[in-house]
Design a protein around this motif. Structure first.
Motif: not given
Length: 651
Positions: A487-495, A498-503
């Motif tokens: 989740q920590f990495i996903e949140n950084k991606l979603k910041f 251009y990125i709506k969601e990440a898994v």
């Protein structure tokens, strides 16, 4: 006399508190609903009268104390009439997400043993008719909107909301004191509402909310963030979500502010501009969406306007750091910010409907630091909160002048926190619910001696702020033994805008990989500005130029991560993750294990060294129809570029 949100209110039940306001503030506006372009007002006297008539109507239908009434509707005043009317006669209301598919509804109604269902319109009634044989406990369905219901007349299973109110009004004339007697029998620690948990790891459980839980939340939060009885709040998030129960029921009845209902979900943002609320509570996706809209509008304007926006926003960002920390701004920055406020920020807030906004909250997931600073830069007092359904939405919140983008604040008054030896966050307060409906084992496991075991890992800073890491069960280890939080990495991606969601994946794997959903709005605008033609989301997501754009965003995230947390390979998923496809919960949280199982061939490709993988999938729609799609997905390398005929792919 106007009733204030003091701890004294915790001795009442919700219907008792509404009755108290109706007696002392009869002519004051409690609710507004926009219909056919007109805002219709409902006073506290009218509010309680409709609750009373609905309650009497339920008694006429044979509804008994302790029975459950489920509500399947959008945000309409009738939801509140039904919920509080049910509680007034000693029943228990149950919230059901209006976007739920028939099998999901059947599960909730069977699990809770609902005897009556309030369905908003023909669409929701049709869902119930489809599963009629699967929900034998349901004796009656009450529909609110009669449009399209003519063909259903004669079915004794169905009755209109208006007819129930008429039955109740006639019954009250025969026994005028009966309902007051039933309301007086209620106790603050009675279970009054069942609220579904997010269900990220399995089927949702129903948390048993007590009257005192909701009223405690309304009193405690307003003790640190006071609201006025003349304030306005716009109710547009699902009532089945704990956040909306907290705001429109607990906070509103404790504080006495007006709850406003938009004409429809689609017009909510436009209606927000008309109301100009003083308080707002939304998950990150709403705040991110608003910022994305601003970004798109600015990118379409004249070059001089863009230049001015960038200069003033830079001033606002510097000022935001001072405002969030409570430190006084230097004189030069104060003057610069005043000019930016007059020339840009105030008009911008006015256009958004935020001109009167004093209290704004976000929760449910992390909000990016840049997004946080953006709202403080334009003058929106946005705060991060942390909580769960099991503790009525908020257990921690930032204080004015002590806002930190990397924490969720400190406990609200009356709350305690403890970090267990395993790193789990434990909470205690009068907002902790009674347990889970008919789940004694889960209740014993989650609630122990008054402490809520949140299932989340975190720690407290020296200043007493809570930092949430991830779900304890979601913490992973690479094949080399390094621990990490997906989740920590996903949140950084979603910041990234251009990125709506990440898994993110990588448990017991040699390196970390990810699925990424591009944001169709911002990436679509980016593509149009560069003359990149596309047709569907699938087409847009698989463009080589888009792959390069997202690759830069991934590499930017990697630069700020330790080596073992860096994403090595990723794919741009060809469809948006969707709750209708069981990939997200109804509150928008990722069902990680389900996604991994469903897209196992793509996960295997991420770790198999291949460059492309062909997939076949199905799209499920709310009308029950299914569309099959076959496509080829490229596996992308985050570390370096490789321009080939197939696009930006792994080496």
């Amino acid at each position: 006399m106007i009733i204030q949100p003091t701890p004294e209110l915790k001795k009442y039940t919700l219907p008792q508190l509404l009755r108290l306001r109706a007696r002392h503030e009869r002519e004051r506006v409690a609710l507004r609903e926009k219909e056919f372009g007109i805002w219709n007002e409902v006073t506290y006297g009218e509010y309680f009268a409709r609750v009373r008539h609905f309650a009497y109507g339920l008694l006429e239908l044979g509804f008994q104390r302790g029975e459950r009434l489920a509500i399947l509707a959008d945000n309409i005043p009738e939801w509140l009439y039904a919920e509080l009317g049910t509680q007034a006669v000693g029943g228990i209301s149950v919230g059901v997400y209006q976007s739920s598919l028939p099998p999901e509804i059947a599960y909730v109604l069977s699990y809770t043993g609902a005897a009556v269902v309030v369905a908003e319109n023909q669409e929701q009634v049709d869902k119930l008719l489809e599963i009629r044989n699967e929900i034998p406990s349901v004796r009656k369905v009450i529909y609110e909107d009669p449009r399209g219901m003519r063909a259903y007349r004669g079915d004794p299973w169905l009755i209109s909301f208006e007819e129930v109110l008429r039955l109740g009004e006639a019954a009250e004339q025969k026994q005028p004191g009966l309902l007051d007697e039933l309301i007086d029998q209620g106790k603050p620690d009675d279970v009054c509402h069942l609220s579904l948990t997010s269900g990220t790891t399995g089927r949702p459980k129903a948390a048993m909310l007590m009257h005192k839980n909701l009223i405690h939340m309304g009193v405690s939060l307003q003790s640190i963030d006071p609201l006025k009885p003349t304030d306005d709040y716009l109710s547009f998030l699902p009532f089945a979500w704990i956040g909306e129960q907290m705001m429109s029921v607990g906070m509103a009845l404790a504080g006495g502010f007006a709850v406003n209902f938009p004409e429809s979900v689609d017009t909510a943002m436009a209606d927000l501009k008309e109301i100009g609320p003083h308080v707002m509570f939304s998950p990150p996706r709403v705040w991110e969406g608003i910022q994305s809209n601003i970004w798109v509008r600015i990118s379409e304007t004249y070059a001089f306007n863009r230049w001015m926006y960038e200069r003033m926003l830079a001033i606002g960002m510097k000022a935001a750091d001072y405002r969030m920390s409570g430190k006084p701004m230097p004189l030069g920055l104060r003057i610069g910010y005043w000019l930016a406020e007059q020339l840009m920020f105030r008009p911008l807030r006015d256009q958004l409907g935020f001109l009167r906004l004093r209290r704004a909250y976000t929760g449910g997931a992390a909000l990016g630091p840049d997004v946080f600073r953006f709202y403080h830069a334009i003058g929106v007092n946005l705060k991060q909160i942390y909580g769960q359904t099991e503790i009525i939405g908020i257990a921690f919140v930032h204080r004015d002048g002590d806002v930190r983008a990397d924490t969720v604040g400190v406990p609200i008054p009356g709350g305690e926190v403890r970090i267990s030896e395993s790193g789990e966050i434990l909470c205690k307060s009068d907002a902790v619910v009674a347990g889970y409906w008919e789940r004694p084992e889960d209740t014993a496991k989650t609630f122990e001696e008054g402490w809520l075991h949140t299932g989340d890992a975190g720690y407290l800073t020296e200043r007493g702020h809570l930092v949430v890491i991830d779900r304890v069960s979601d913490v992973m280890h690479t094949a080399g033994g390094e621990m990490f939080s997906p989740q920590f990495i996903e949140n950084k991606l979603k910041f990234s805008p251009y990125i709506k969601e990440a898994v993110v994946f990588g448990d017991q794997k040699p390196f970390i990989t990810a699925f990424i959903n591009v944001d169709p709005q911002t990436v679509g605008k980016w593509a149009e500005d560069r003359g990149i033609a596309y047709t569907t989301y699938i087409d847009l997501s698989q463009k080589p130029e888009v792959a390069e754009l997202i690759g830069k965003e991934v590499r930017s995230v990697n630069e700020n991560l330790p080596e073992h947390l860096r994403i090595r390979r990723f794919v741009l998923l060809y469809k948006l993750l969707d709750a209708d496809d069981d990939e997200l919960t109804r509150t928008g949280k990722v069902r990680r294990k389900f996604i991994m199982q469903r897209y196992q061939p793509i996960v295997d490709a991420l770790y198999g060294g291949v460059q492309t993988v062909r997939v076949e999938t199905e799209f499920k729609y709310q009308d029950g129809s299914v569309q099959k799609v076959a496509t080829e997905v490229r596996v992308l390398e985050a570390a370096a570029r490789a321009e080939v005929a197939g696009g930006y792919v792994a080496r």
